[in-house]
Structure formats: structure tokens, C-alpha cells
Design an enzyme around this catalytic site. Structure first.
Site, PDB file in Angstrom:
ATOM      1  N   ASP A 150       0.815  -1.215   0.000  1.00  0.00           N
ATOM      2  CA  ASP A 150       0.000   0.000   0.000  1.00  0.00           C
ATOM      3  C   ASP A 150       0.849   1.265   0.000  1.00  0.00           C
ATOM      4  O   ASP A 150       0.532   2.242   0.686  1.00  0.00           O
ATOM      5  CB  ASP A 150      -0.961   0.004   1.193  1.00  0.00           C
ATOM      6  N   ASP A 152       1.161   4.156  -1.345  1.00  0.00           N
ATOM      7  CA  ASP A 152       0.566   5.246  -2.118  1.00  0.00           C
ATOM      8  C   ASP A 152       1.446   6.495  -2.082  1.00  0.00           C
ATOM      9  O   ASP A 152       2.237   6.695  -1.158  1.00  0.00           O
ATOM     10  CB  ASP A 152      -0.804   5.624  -1.550  1.00  0.00           C
ATOM     11  N   GLU A 187       1.363   1.660  -6.438  1.00  0.00           N
ATOM     12  CA  GLU A 187       0.057   1.894  -5.837  1.00  0.00           C
ATOM     13  C   GLU A 187      -0.523   3.234  -6.319  1.00  0.00           C
ATOM     14  O   GLU A 187      -0.059   3.814  -7.280  1.00  0.00           O
ATOM     15  CB  GLU A 187       0.157   1.832  -4.311  1.00  0.00           C
ATOM     16  N   ASP A 191      -5.471   8.246  -2.850  1.00  0.00           N
ATOM     17  CA  ASP A 191      -6.577   7.447  -2.325  1.00  0.00           C
ATOM     18  C   ASP A 191      -7.258   8.206  -1.188  1.00  0.00           C
ATOM     19  O   ASP A 191      -6.586   8.682  -0.260  1.00  0.00           O
ATOM     20  CB  ASP A 191      -6.083   6.099  -1.794  1.00  0.00           C
ATOM     21  N   ARG A 239      -9.531   4.537 -12.498  1.00  0.00           N
ATOM     22  CA  ARG A 239      -9.823   5.142 -11.190  1.00  0.00           C
ATOM     23  C   ARG A 239      -9.597   6.653 -11.201  1.00  0.00           C
ATOM     24  O   ARG A 239      -8.709   7.173 -10.544  1.00  0.00           O
ATOM     25  CB  ARG A 239      -9.014   4.485 -10.075  1.00  0.00           C
TER      26      ARG A 239
END
Length: 374
Positions: A150, A152, A187, A191, A239
Site C-alpha cells: 500500500d 501510495d 500503488e 486514495d 480510477r
């Protein structure tokens, strides 16, 4: 297409000299971050120095922990990690399994601004957890390590009132052998999940990223209000965002080179997609991978006005075997409620012609107005 984003002024200027002004993010966020009365201003040359400054701000002068932070912070980052970024670029497929690197802003609500100087760069991310009133501006993030864990570039978890502005985030949009589930080598760029809301993402240049950003981590993580404006997305996969419920207002963005899907409006969310420029895009507006809880959208004043424009702008559509709705008739399916902020969108053509001179780093936080479109 890779956009050449010109600098707004020559030289490497320290943006810390910018005057304090009332928050006007052009979106749902209403925060000045740490740039308020009583702020302590610090300069950091490295990831660790940023971490140390934040940890010190969680205690009073006697060393006692203060809930939410002892004082607002403005951190000017002038570090340069170009060497790490260059090494990562030479070993793209080795980044996935590395440990992620990042600054965690945890349980800090007093207000914090992290401001990069022109010429600075970071091979680390900024991750917010249970915080609020955070601003990140003029930071250049490249090739984040730790995709398997993860890693990011920007992660906003349970942290309302956040402004992400005038940054550059980049990676490499292709798949390396051995990454699981046909997932990405890197990643996300931004987010926003786990209860985070009232976030504005503006004037960023995001390129080479496979999965750009989430709005919600699951089908039960819904209900947030987000604004995306004046961003450039180039050579990205999907996304933009993946929206799970809630409201997304996206205006004056440039989308060029969407390889899989753009807006994916799910869980009965609604998106206002206004005065944007789309080109070279596959499934730019869709609802898919969501059984029957499809979201809706209002399409307003974009460069595409009807299906007759698709060929001109190289817009194409795919039809997965699972239930889905594409905007392939280019008609609105919902009506977006009035937003609680003022904004003045320019034309989609002006976005195409001028936005590259304003989005990203090194622009001294300049903004695009109608006067610049002439």
C-alpha cells in the site's frame, strides 16, 4: 502524451514566502492547513526531518502529549531525491516488493501544511490517518516503492478537510511479471477513503499511474464529498476516481490517455463532470464492477457534447461481460445538487490550451482564470 509543463517563473523560488490568505480551494475543502495564526514554520531537508518536526508538534513545551497537536505547522520541504527516483526508474519491477516510504500524519488536527520548494523531489509518500486540516502543495512524488504494501503517494484515511494542490505524481503505467492478480507495479496517486470527506484535489499533474485514486475502500465506505479541478491526467489506466457513493465534482480537468476506464461511479454515487477535456480515452465515464448499485452522472459543458464527437477525440468504449453502464450516449443520468462553494470554471477549450502552464509543480501556485484564456 507527456505534457511539458512550463515553469511560471525562472529560478528555484522558495514558496514559503507566499502570503497567507483565506482558504479558497475551489472545492469542498475549506482549510488553510497550518498556515494560520500561531503557526510554527519549519524547514525540512528529508523524510525523517518532516517526521521529526510533526512528532515534536504533538507535545507542549514540557514534553507532554497534546491531543490533536500542540500548534499548527507549516513545513517547507527542500529535499531532493532525484537520485532515488532515477534508480527506481532504472529498476521499475524491483519497486513493488520494497518497503514503502512515507510521512504519516496521524491524529493531528491542529493544522499542517507541507510545501515543497521548486526543484525539490520525493521518493516517499504522505499518508494521513485520523487527522484534519492538512494541505500538501508543490510536492513532486516519483516512483513510490512498496506497491505490495500500500505504498501510495497520497493516502487520506478518516481525515476530513484536506487540500492536495499543485503537485506532480508519476510512476510507470505497465505491468511487471510476478505482481499478483494482474495488479499494478505501483500503488495509487491519491486514495481518499475510510470516512475522509471534504477534500479538494486541484492543479496536480498525474502521469504514468495505473490506478489513480479511490473514493472509498469498500462498498460500505461511502458518502464523501470530493472536488477534483484543474488536474492533468496523462497515460493513466483507471480510477479517475473509482467512486463508491457520495458526491464527486470534477471540473476543468484534462484527461489524455485513459487506457481502461475513467470515472467509475458506483454504489449510487453521483458525479458532476463539468467543463473537462477528454481525448484518447477508453470508457471515460462508466459504472461497472458493482452489480446493480450503479451511480449516476451529470455531464455539463465538456469538449464532448454528443456521440458524434467520439471519433474526433478518439473516445472508445468497451463492454465487459458483467453488468455495467457506459456514457456512450453522452447523456446525463442524474442531477447534481448545488455545491456549497463558489467556483468559476473556464471553457473546456481553455483547459486544453492553457492548463499545462498552471498544473503541477514549479508554477508558484498560479491559477487559471477566464482572463488567461484570451
Amino acid at each position: 502524451m507527456k505534457y511539458l509543463l512550463p515553469s511560471a517563473a525562472a529560478g528555484l523560488l522558495l514558496l514559503a514566502a507566499q502570503p497567507t490568505m483565506a482558504a479558497n480551494t475551489g472545492g469542498y475543502a475549506t482549510t488553510d492547513g497550518g498556515d494560520v495564526s500561531g503557526a510554527v514554520k519549519k524547514t525540512a531537508r528529508s523524510l525523517q526531518e518532516i517526521v521529526d518536526i510533526i512528532e515534536a508538534a504533538k507535545k507542549d513545551s514540557s514534553g507532554k502529549a497534546v491531543k490533536g497537536g500542540a500548534y499548527p505547522l507549516v513545513i517547507t520541504y527542500n529535499g531532493n531525491e532525484d537520485a532515488l527516483i532515477k534508480a527506481a526508474e532504472a529498476n521499475i519491477c524491483g519497486q513493488w516488493s520494497k518497503d514503502p516510504r512515507g510521512v504519516e500524519i496521524k491524529e493531528f488536527t491542529k493544522g499542517i501544511t507541507i510545501l515543497g520548494t521548486n526543484g525539490s523531489s520525493a521518493n516517499f509518500g504522505i499518508w494521513m490517518v485520523n487527522s484534519s486540516n492538512v494541505v500538501v502543495r508543490n510536492m513532486r512524488f516519483g516512483y513510490m516503492p512498496g506497491g505490495a504494501k500500500d505504498g501510495d503517494a497520497i493516502r487520506i484515511d478518516n481525515s476530513p478537510n484536506v487540500w492536495i494542490d499543485h503537485n506532480e505524481i508519476f510512476a510507470k503505467n505497465f505491468e511487471c511479471a510476478g505482481t499478483p492478480d494482474n495488479d499494478t507495479t505501483f500503488e495509487s496517486a491519491v486514495d481518499i477513503k475510510k470516512g475522509a470527506t471534504n477534500v479538494t484535489v486541484s492543479y496536480n499533474y498525474i502521469h504514468g499511474v495505473k490506478k489513480v485514486g479511490l473514493s472509498g475502500s469498500s462498498n460500505t465506505d461511502t458518502g464523501r464529498d470530493l472536488t477534483y479541478h484543474h488536474n492533468i491526467y496523462s497515460d493513466v489506466n483507471s480510477r479517475l476516481p473509482l467512486q463508491r457513493g457520495g458526491k464527486v465534482h470534477a471540473y476543468n480537468n484534462l484527461y489524455d490517455g485513459i487506457k481502461s476506464s475513467g470515472f467509475n461511479v458506483r454504489q449510487k454515487g453521483i458525479a458532476l463532470i463539468e467543463s473537462n477535456w477528454f481525448e484518447n480515452a477508453l470508457n471515460p465515464v462508466t459504472a461497472r464492477n458493482d452489480d446493480s448499485n450503479f451511480g449516476t452522472w451529470e455531464l455539463r459543458n465538456n469538449n464532448i457534447t454528443s456521440p458524434s464527437d467520439f471519433a474526433k477525440y478518439k473516445i472508445t468504449w468497451g463492454k465487459p461481460s458483467t453488468p455495467h453502464i457506459n456514457a456512450d450516449d453522452w447523456k446525463s443520468t442524474g442531477k447534481f445538487p448545488a455545491v456549497p462553494y463558489s467556483y468559476s470554471p473556464v471553457s473546456a477549450q481553455c483547459v486544453k490550451d492553457k492548463l499545462a502552464s498552471y498544473a503541477g509543480v514549479g508554477k508558484n501556485l498560479a491559477v487559471l482564470t477566464a482572463a488567461n484564456c484570451k
